[in-house]
Each structure stands twice: as C-alpha cells, then as structure tokens.
Write an enzyme that holds these catalytic residues in place. Structure first.
Site, PDB file in Angstrom:
ATOM      1  CG  HIS A  13      -1.796  -1.195   1.327  1.00  0.00           C
ATOM      2  ND1 HIS A  13      -2.978  -1.368   0.646  1.00  0.00           N
ATOM      3  CD2 HIS A  13      -1.617  -2.322   2.057  1.00  0.00           C
ATOM      4  CE1 HIS A  13      -3.498  -2.538   0.954  1.00  0.00           C
ATOM      5  NE2 HIS A  13      -2.692  -3.147   1.811  1.00  0.00           N
ATOM      6  CE  LYS A  46      14.245  19.282  -9.767  1.00  0.00           C
ATOM      7  NZ  LYS A  46      13.109  19.581 -10.651  1.00  0.00           N
ATOM      8  CD  GLU A  56      10.015  12.568 -14.789  1.00  0.00           C
ATOM      9  OE1 GLU A  56       9.031  13.123 -14.269  1.00  0.00           O
ATOM     10  OE2 GLU A  56      10.999  13.189 -15.245  1.00  0.00           O
TER      11      GLU A  56
END
Length: 405
Positions: free
Chosen positions: A158, A286, A293
C-alpha cells in the site's frame, strides 16, 4: 508506375483516393523491402518445384531478386504513392533487370499471402532482437543483484513501510518478471513462425505448390495449413505479438516507477550519474531523472497499440479485408518503442549507484514488528494472540521493536 491490379481499360485512381489508400502505408512498406524480396526468393523455390519456371528462368529470377535484395539492404528501394506497395516495386524493378520472365513470379501467389509472409518474417526478426535485449537486461539485473543484493531495502505494501527486504529480493522480482516475459515473447515467435505462402487470396491455389518446401526454404518452423485462417489470423497474431511486447514494457514500467521513488531525496536509496540526468532551465540545483520518467511512460504507447489492433480486427468477416493494412503501423511502432527502451533500461541498471548507509538506516523499527509476532509464535503463542499483543505494544509505545521479549 502500373499497379499490379491494373487492367487494359482501367481508369486511373482519383489522386485523392490514391493518396488516402497508400500515402502512409508506402512509408511502412519501405521497411518491408528486405522481407518481401526474401519471401519472393522462397516462393521462387516453390515455382521451380511445381514446374512453373524452368532452370534457366529460375536462375535469372533468383539473380535479379538477389540484386534487389542487396539494394533493399542498403535502404535504396523506396516506395511511392504511385507504386502503391512494396510488391509492385519489387515486381517491376525485377522486370527491368530480367525482362518478361519476371511476369511469372506472382504465379500461385496473392498480395494477401505475400504481405502476411512479409510481416511474419519481419516479426520474427524483430522478436529475435527484442528477446536478445531482454536477455541482456536480465543479465544486467542479475549482475546488480550479485553486487548489491545483500543490501537491506524496506519492503512496501500500500506504498507504506511493511517488512524488511533487500536489493536482491526487489530486483530479483524484475528478473523473474523478465523471464516470464521471455516465455511470452517465445510464444509470439512460435505463432509467427508459420508460413502462409500457398494460401494465395485465402482459398489456396490449384498449382502443385509444395508449401512445406517453401516454408523450409524461408526458415519457417511449419506451414500455416488452413488457407482461410492465413487471412483470419491477420491481426490476431500481430495482436498477440504486441501484447507480448506490452508485457515486457509493463515490467520496465514497474522498475522505472520504483526507481523514480527510490532516487528522490525523500528516499535516497539510489542515485544515477550526472551523464544520465538532465537539469532545469530555471532551477539551478535540479537533477532530473527524465530517463526514468520516459521509460515509465512508454508502456502507454504499447497499450494503445494493443487496443488499436484489437479494435481493427473486431467484427471483420472471414477472409481478407483492407483494414489489415492499418495493422502495420501499430505493430512496427511497438517494435521501435521497445527496441529503443530496453538498452536504456539496461544502461540505467549498469550505472545504478546504491547509497549504502541510507539503505542500512532505512530498516526502522516498524519493519520489525511482524518478525516480533512470529518470534512469539515460535514460543507457542497462537498467531492471533501474538498479533494483538505486539500490535498493542507497538501502538502504545510501551515496547521498542524488535519486541523480542
């Protein structure tokens, strides 16, 4: 260029209709040139065996097709809208090379069984490449397990911390999935490894055509016996093939999703070198894991292709239908997507860097609660009682895990 179905008094197609029928398809057909010529070489063996061509004609046709095969292998056999398809290009180029004997090549064959053969040869070739890539990914995964498998890793259910796990158990699940995926690919390969030549338009040929001989010459394991099913299976076998590719990409998707989580600063379990990362045009700090992705996203394309092909072949009557032409694009794009993705996923695993201290510190107290329950079970306490006792202790904070006492 004269179309293969042209009759002496046929009117030329309206340009708009001609473009609608073939504009996109001819770009795909260019990728099938090698397979179309290979299929013709196999068909030629059947014509020789049936006595349709004599030895001299056979040699002339074989020599001409071999020249065209070399041209196609160099990607120098384009198909235009005027040509209509790769079959027309090959037949007319062959006639330029060997003369009127080229008119004999199409004997006992339809473009229906010709394109079915082309696509099976193509699919076999592409599946072989994909299976090699999957095996390479399995090897990279196994090497990563051998190197880092003993490192601890939290197990999740979960999406919440559940029980202690390890890098080996986590990545080993990917290995197991990929091995199942290989079995699925092998099944798809087997279905494609049946030769439809000799089925012609879907109802066979009256010629003494040795389908088994032709199949053997082309490297097929067997003959696709029922001539009508050679057409009825169009789309069905391609669908199974793309579904097999989809299974591989589902495995890649799950691995990429896990890595997206595990490489965040909140988890910090793994990192990738800067050579695999991108940056932000506005945020100087970053480091973006774009590669993961996009790997995660690619399964969506294959899922779309599965739906596309399944929809195309639904409610079609038996026999050949021009709708089958629309199967080429999703089939070919599926192979292009997976063949571009698998080497990148392999590179990610080869370059994956575990953060050892973070992984060791990740095994926190709640992960040990279930073990504490089983420790009591081992001492004779009934499971449900042990479950309640340890649960109460943990929730009240009266006992620190591992709660062995």
């Amino acid at each position: 260029m004269t179309k293969l179905w042209h009759k002496p008094h046929s009117q030329p197609l309206h340009p708009m209709v001609e473009s609608f029928l073939s504009a996109e398809d001819v770009q795909l057909d260019s990728q099938l040139a090698v397979y179309d010529i290979t299929g013709s070489l196999g068909h030629l063996e059947g014509l020789l065996d049936a006595g349709i061509v004599n030895a001299n004609e056979y040699q002339s046709l074989k020599q001409g097709l071999t020249v065209l095969l070399t041209t196609a292998q160099q990607s120098d056999l384009p198909v235009t809208i005027a040509d209509e398809d790769i079959h027309t290009v090959v037949e007319q180029k062959l006639k330029e090379l060997v003369g009127d004997v080229a008119d004999k090549l199409h004997t006992g064959r339809s473009r229906n069984d010709q394109i079915a053969t082309d696509l099976k040869l193509y699919a076999k070739d592409q599946l072989h490449t994909v299976m090699q890539q999957v095996q390479t990914l399995i090897t990279a995964s196994e090497q990563c397990v051998a190197q880092h498998g003993n490192l601890p890793l939290p197990g999740y259910t979960h999406m919440q911390r559940a029980m202690p796990s390890s890098v080996g158990l986590w990545l080993g699940a990917t290995v197991a999935a990929l091995k199942d995926d290989l079995s699925t690919l092998q099944h798809a390969y087997k279905l494609n490894d049946q030769c439809p030549l000799g089925s012609a338009a879907g109802y066979g040929t009256p010629l003494p055509y040795n389908k088994k001989l032709v199949a053997e010459k082309l490297g097929f394991a067997s003959v696709q016996d029922n001539p009508l099913y050679c057409q009825n299976s169009r789309g069905k076998i391609e669908l199974i093939t793309v579904q097999a590719l989809q299974q591989v990409m589902l495995t890649v998707n799950k691995l990429a999703t896990d890595l997206m989580l595990f490489t965040t600063s909140e988890f910090g379990f793994f990192t990738l070198p800067d050579t695999l990362l991108t940056g932000s045009s506005i945020m100087a700090h970053k480091k973006n894991y774009d590669v993961l992705e996009l790997l995660r996203s690619k399964v969506a394309a294959l899922s779309g292709h599965v739906t596309h092909i399944a929809s195309l072949i639904t409610n079609l009557p038996s026999g050949y239908n021009r709708d089958f032409q629309e199967i080429k694009k999703p089939l070919m794009q599926s192979f292009q997507t997976i063949q571009a993705s698998l080497p990148v996923m392999t590179l990610v695993l080869v370059r994956l860097q575990p953060n050892v201290e973070t992984l060791k510190q990740s095994i926190t107290s709640e992960l040990l609660v279930t073990q504490a329950v089983y420790d009591l079970v081992a001492r004779g306490v009934p499971f449900r009682q042990a479950y309640r006792l340890i649960g109460e202790r943990y929730e009240s904070g009266t006992s620190e895990p591992p709660l062995m006492s």
